[in-house]
Write an enzyme that holds these catalytic residues in place. Structure first.
Site, PDB file in Angstrom:
ATOM      1  CG  HIS A 196      -5.249   2.814   2.040  1.00 31.42           C
ATOM      2  ND1 HIS A 196      -6.468   2.356   2.421  1.00 31.42           N
ATOM      3  CD2 HIS A 196      -5.037   2.290   0.816  1.00 31.42           C
ATOM      4  CE1 HIS A 196      -6.974   1.594   1.470  1.00 31.42           C
ATOM      5  NE2 HIS A 196      -6.121   1.531   0.468  1.00 31.42           N
TER       6      HIS A 196
ATOM      7  CE  LYS B 195      -5.433   3.648  -3.085  1.00 30.39           C
ATOM      8  NZ  LYS B 195      -4.765   2.404  -3.385  1.00 30.39           N
TER       9      LYS B 195
ATOM     10  CG  ASP C 158     -14.737  -1.746   3.411  1.00 34.11           C
ATOM     11  OD1 ASP C 158     -13.949  -1.717   4.380  1.00 34.11           O
ATOM     12  OD2 ASP C 158     -14.448  -2.243   2.311  1.00 34.11           O
TER      13      ASP C 158
ATOM     14  CG  HIS D 259     -11.095   4.380   1.018  1.00 32.50           C
ATOM     15  ND1 HIS D 259     -10.249   4.808   2.022  1.00 32.50           N
ATOM     16  CD2 HIS D 259     -11.137   3.026   1.131  1.00 32.50           C
ATOM     17  CE1 HIS D 259      -9.819   3.760   2.701  1.00 32.50           C
ATOM     18  NE2 HIS D 259     -10.338   2.672   2.189  1.00 32.50           N
TER      19      HIS D 259
ATOM     20  CE  LYS E 170     -14.651  -5.207  -0.837  1.00 31.21           C
ATOM     21  NZ  LYS E 170     -13.370  -4.542  -0.728  1.00 31.21           N
TER      22      LYS E 170
END
Ligand code: BG6
Length: 474
Positions: free
Chosen positions: A171, A175, A228, A233, A324
């Site tokens: 995804h 963007k 992840d 990404h 995170k």
């Protein structure tokens, strides 16, 4: 500036896992937004498919609740929604689906399910004669857990679908600002001559998040920041920065160039990677509690330095950092240029090199820092100032109202444009690079405070090279 909405061809979209979390948060709202924008022709249909036995009316109520707001047009949208209950691994429901899907419109199948169901779905779509020769399938990450599983997944899909039919979503590629990277690089003469190791000192790519992993700890703990975020990404961002200009803005031309970057990546030395885990803090419990695993050595933060062995980039390090529970939600790519070869001014206390920073989120925009003379009669003193371009300001309402990545990507599926989707060989090359890093990452990650910029060890990664990370700021 008026945005042009060009309707796509009428389609039948089947969403497997239609009432799952991703569908609720992303897919249904994205479809509704595009419907409201007038991009989806009214004869199109979206067919939800899931295990639960329920009728279309009940399912539409569920979809209605997943939409962002009640609005005129919503009922017309819902009238185009249908539902089929089916068993992905059995035979129940497949005949009904075969009866529901039309053959004379674009067909797309969204596999919003766990990857271990991909094979069963692909096989049944064929066995029941549902998928036509031009049908498209959309699959989500995680696309494999390592090179071996990614290869197996590619092979499973390839048994029933050709590469031109497979849309692997990352995804980040949807963007707005990520695509803007390509526009900035390839539609301007200004940057490209400087875009190489001769002029670029180093590149920093940061994707910082404030959220923890609570709520999805079980998935995350089996994955970690490397799988992840970095394998997909961040790798995509790195590719768009580092790739050669493709001969045309064409799906395979772009993906060929990205693949060459991945293949040219140097192996990462163990001393060039720092992994971290957040401590308990004001925002919530520590990583291990969120993950439900007191002995976890999975990283919620990673910073690494890598090099690219090709003529353009040899000698320019790329520093990647993601985590995170950091200080702010801020994603940015910063290209720091080298100093001028000879400095003619005596007084340059504030001298810092030119930096082009591209802000992905929030506050999308670009900033180029340049040195100028400090105003006033006090001699030739230099000061660094930003040439700032906020897309929101430059583009007015359109700049603030950027479509969600899923809106663009789903419409691209309907248009049959694979430019913003990962090709199978790209995914495998990314795993081939990251597998040895994962194999070496067995030690306990360094703890870091919530609301910080990650563990101190990550700062040292740049300090020892005489550089420093840019601030993580909202
Ligand atoms: C997902 C990751 O792919 O991307 C999440 O699984 C992460 O862990 C998310 O939070 C970040 O996406 P965005 O669009 O919020 O930057």
């Amino acid at each position: 500036m008026v945005s042009r909405v060009i309707p796509v061809e009428p389609f039948d979209l089947v969403i497997f896992g239609a009432s799952g979390d991703l569908a609720r948060r992303k897919i249904w709202p994205a479809l509704w937004q595009r419907w409201q924008a007038g991009q989806i022709p009214p004869e199109s249909r979206v067919i939800g498919a899931a295990r639960a036995e329920q009728g279309p009316a009940e399912f539409r109520d569920w979809v209605r609740a997943a939409l962002p707001a009640a609005a005129e047009g919503t009922e017309a949208f819902l009238a185009r929604v249908d539902y089929v209950a089916l068993d992905a691994r059995g035979s129940a429901g497949w005949a009904a689906l075969a009866g529901a899907v039309r053959r004379d419109v674009v067909q797309a199948y969204y596999f919003s399910v766990a990857p271990d169901l991909f094979g069963a779905l692909a096989e049944r779509l064929h066995a029941h004669g549902i998928a036509g020769p031009d049908a498209r399938i959309v699959v989500e990450k995680p696309f494999g857990h390592d090179l071996q599983t990614a290869r197996a997944l590619n092979a499973t899909l390839a048994r029933h679908f050709e590469e031109r039919q497979i849309y692997r979503i990352d995804h980040y590629l949807g963007k707005e600002t990520v695509q803007n990277l390509m526009a900035v690089r390839f539609a301007n003469i200004l940057f490209e001559p400087l875009w190489n190791a001769r002029y670029v000192d180093h590149v920093q790519i940061t994707v910082a998040e404030t959220v923890g992993v609570g709520g999805r700890g079980a998935y995350y703990d089996g994955s970690g920041a490397l799988r992840d975020m970095v394998q997909n990404h961040m790798m995509q961002l790195l590719c768009l920065i580092a790739m050669e200009p493709p001969y045309h803005f064409d799906p395979d031309a772009v993906r060929d160039e990205k693949l060459k970057v991945i293949r040219a990546l140097d192996p990462v030395r163990p001393s060039d990677i720092v992994r971290g885990q957040y401590r308990a803090g004001p925002e919530g419990p520590d990583y291990r509690s969120d993950a439900g695993n007191r002995r976890s050595v999975t990283e919620s933060f990673v910073a690494l330095k890598c090099g690219i062995s090709n003529w353009r980039w040899k000698g320019t390090p790329f520093y990647l950092r993601t985590g995170k529970r950091l200080r702010a939600r801020a994603s940015e790519i910063a290209i720091t240029f080298r100093d001028p070869p000879h400095f003619i001014f005596d007084d340059a206390p504030g001298w810092r090199g030119n930096v082009l920073s591209i802000r992905l989120q929030p506050n999308e925009g670009m900033n180029l820092s340049v040195m100028i003379k400090e105003p006033g009669p006090g001699g030739m003193r230099l000061v660094q100032v930003p040439l700032d371009m906020s897309f929101a300001e430059a583009l007015g309402a359109e700049g603030t109202d950027m479509p969600d990545a899923y809106e663009r990507l789903i419409m691209d599926v309907m248009r049959g444009n694979q430019t913003l989707f990962m090709r199978g060989d790209e995914v495998e090359a990314a795993w081939a690079w990251i597998d040895p890093i994962l194999a070496a990452a067995t030690d306990a990650p360094a703890p870091y405070d919530q609301g910080s910029a990650g563990p101190d060890e990550a700062l040292a990664l740049l300090h020892r090279d005489g550089r420093r990370w840019r601030a993580i700021a909202p």
